[in-house]
Design an enzyme around this catalytic site. Structure first.
Site, PDB file in Angstrom:
ATOM      1  N   ASP A   1     -10.889 -25.337  20.364  1.00 18.22           N
ATOM      2  CA  ASP A   1     -10.196 -26.494  19.762  1.00 18.22           C
ATOM      3  C   ASP A   1      -8.811 -26.479  20.415  1.00 18.22           C
ATOM      4  O   ASP A   1      -7.846 -26.031  19.823  1.00 18.22           O
ATOM      5  CB  ASP A   1     -10.121 -26.380  18.233  1.00 18.22           C
ATOM      6  CG  ASP A   1      -9.468 -25.097  17.745  1.00 18.22           C
ATOM      7  OD1 ASP A   1      -9.528 -24.062  18.463  1.00 18.22           O
ATOM      8  OD2 ASP A   1      -8.875 -25.113  16.644  1.00 18.22           O
TER       9      ASP A   1
ATOM     10  N   HIS B   1      -4.443 -14.908  19.241  1.00 20.32           N
ATOM     11  CA  HIS B   1      -5.772 -14.902  18.604  1.00 20.32           C
ATOM     12  C   HIS B   1      -6.895 -15.074  19.638  1.00 20.32           C
ATOM     13  O   HIS B   1      -7.787 -14.236  19.761  1.00 20.32           O
ATOM     14  CB  HIS B   1      -5.888 -16.045  17.596  1.00 20.32           C
ATOM     15  CG  HIS B   1      -4.800 -16.134  16.573  1.00 20.32           C
ATOM     16  ND1 HIS B   1      -4.697 -15.262  15.514  1.00 20.32           N
ATOM     17  CD2 HIS B   1      -3.775 -17.020  16.420  1.00 20.32           C
ATOM     18  CE1 HIS B   1      -3.672 -15.614  14.755  1.00 20.32           C
ATOM     19  NE2 HIS B   1      -3.093 -16.668  15.287  1.00 20.32           N
TER      20      HIS B   1
HETATM   21  O1  RIB Z   1      -6.547 -18.664  12.997  1.00 21.87           O
HETATM   22  C1  RIB Z   1      -6.299 -18.701  14.359  1.00 21.87           C
HETATM   23  C2  RIB Z   1      -7.260 -19.631  15.047  1.00 21.87           C
HETATM   24  O2  RIB Z   1      -7.097 -20.956  14.553  1.00 21.87           O
HETATM   25  C3  RIB Z   1      -7.047 -19.740  16.531  1.00 21.87           C
HETATM   26  O3  RIB Z   1      -8.299 -19.938  17.159  1.00 21.87           O
HETATM   27  C4  RIB Z   1      -6.193 -20.973  16.665  1.00 21.87           C
HETATM   28  O4  RIB Z   1      -6.306 -21.559  17.948  1.00 21.87           O
HETATM   29  C5  RIB Z   1      -6.766 -21.849  15.592  1.00 21.87           C
HETATM   30  O5  RIB Z   1      -7.931 -22.484  16.071  1.00 21.87           O
HETATM   31 CA    CA Z   2      -8.539 -21.870  18.618  1.00 24.35          CA
END
Ligand code: RIB
Ligand code: CA
Length: 313
Positions: free
Chosen positions: A11, A243
């Site tokens: 995303d 992340h």
């Molecule tokens: O919680 C972190 C995640 O949520 C990551 O993938 C960030 O890009 C959002 O999609």
């Molecule tokens: Ca993400």
């Protein structure tokens, strides 16, 4: 010759973009394509941002595929209030990378993933770093194909701490808990990288300050990351969590995770990720969840590889 073929499902906000950048940088990986979904931003913007990042590094032969535009049980996608503050209005820190020359592929994200799984089998790693709608759609369509791949890694969930979307929910799981529930209940073996690990990989602006002096690609990546590192958590001194880059990295180098917890997870409607009572005493655990990480090693390797990629661009 790269050892592993990879598809990343994004995303595409800032940390997704930084994950794509890492994948392009690692000589052990051949990126087959980017599949897209809604989450940090709507799916159209996710497609545009993915194309822009690939073009920034002259990767026009790598396709971008359209996936789900909203969650199970909902009619449409509504962007959360927090997302523009963390990822910018355009999803990539309000950095203008222009209009990409390439267009999305005609094939759907789901068909591309399934066809690649059947073609490349254990050579292929799938990394999902957005809401799990596309993965749940793949499971509904052809779970046997997904059983063939070498590894499926998900960034999502929170086991030993609060979520970042709500007290219970991490953003990716909380954005489509129904899809996540189906994914966790499927027979697939999954590596799961939750906030417990990713919040230990906080990068600061100073970690990447040298990018901006290398060339235009370096300056653009610096500006994109800068926005996020300053806005995601508590400001410049805290930094931002890597992340999605950690999920992609751990797919190739699982030993960077220093505590893998074996379990059988589910997702509740409120987005909480938790073990199932019914499966607690099963010997077979389908999921391994990253609870700790060698953040120093990850940081060093990420910076080394991405610096090298930028220098070559
Ligand atoms: O919680 C972190 C995640 O949520 C990551 O993938 C960030 O890009 C959002 O999609
Ligand atoms: Ca993400």
């Amino acid at each position: 010759m790269p050892e592993t073929k990879m598809i990343i499902d994004c995303d595409t906000g800032v940390d997704d973009a930084l994950a794509i950048t890492y994948i392009l940088a690692d000589p052990k990986i051949q990126l087959l394509g980017v599949t897209t979904t809604y989450g940090n931003i709507d799916v159209d913007s996710s497609i545009r941002n993915s194309l822009s990042i690939l073009e920034l590094f002259h990767q026009k032969d790598i396709g971008v595929y359209r996936g789900a535009d909203h969650a199970y049980g909902k009619d449409s996608y509504v962007r959360g209030n927090k997302s523009p503050l963390v990822h910018g209005h355009n999803g990539i820190g309000d950095v203008d990378l222009g209009t990409p020359e390439n267009k999305e592929e005609e094939k759907s994200a789901v068909d591309f993933i399934i066809e690649s799984a059947r073609r490349y089998k254990e050579e292929l790693h799938l990394v999902f770093v957005g809401p799990l709608t596309n993965l749940a759609d793949c499971i509904r369509k052809d779970v046997e194909a997904l059983k063939l791949v070498g590894n499926i890694t998900i960034m999502g969930g929170a086991l030993t701490l609060q979520g970042n979307k709500s007290v219970y929910a991490e953003a990716n799981i909380g954005s489509d808990p129904l899809a996540a529930k189906e994914v966790f209940a499927s027979p697939l073996h999954l590596s799961i990288i939750p906030l417990d690990a990713t919040l230990k990989t906080l990068f600061k602006v100073s970690d990447i300050a040298h990018f901006k002096d290398l060339n235009k690609a370096g300056k653009d990546i610096y500006d994109i990351a800068h926005f996020y590192y300053v806005h995601e958590l508590g400001g410049e001194d805290v930094g931002g969590a890597m992340h999605d880059p950690l999920a992609a990295y751990a797919s190739i180098d699982p030993s960077v995770i220093t505590n893998w917890f074996p379990c059988n997870l589910t997702a509740e409607e409120n987005g909480r990720t938790i073990g199932t009572f019914q499966e607690l005493n099963l010997e077979e655990k389908r999921h391994r969840v990253a609870l700790d990480v060698d953040a120093k090693r990850f940081t060093k390797e990420y910076i080394r590889l991405v610096t090298d990629l930028i220098q070559r661009s």
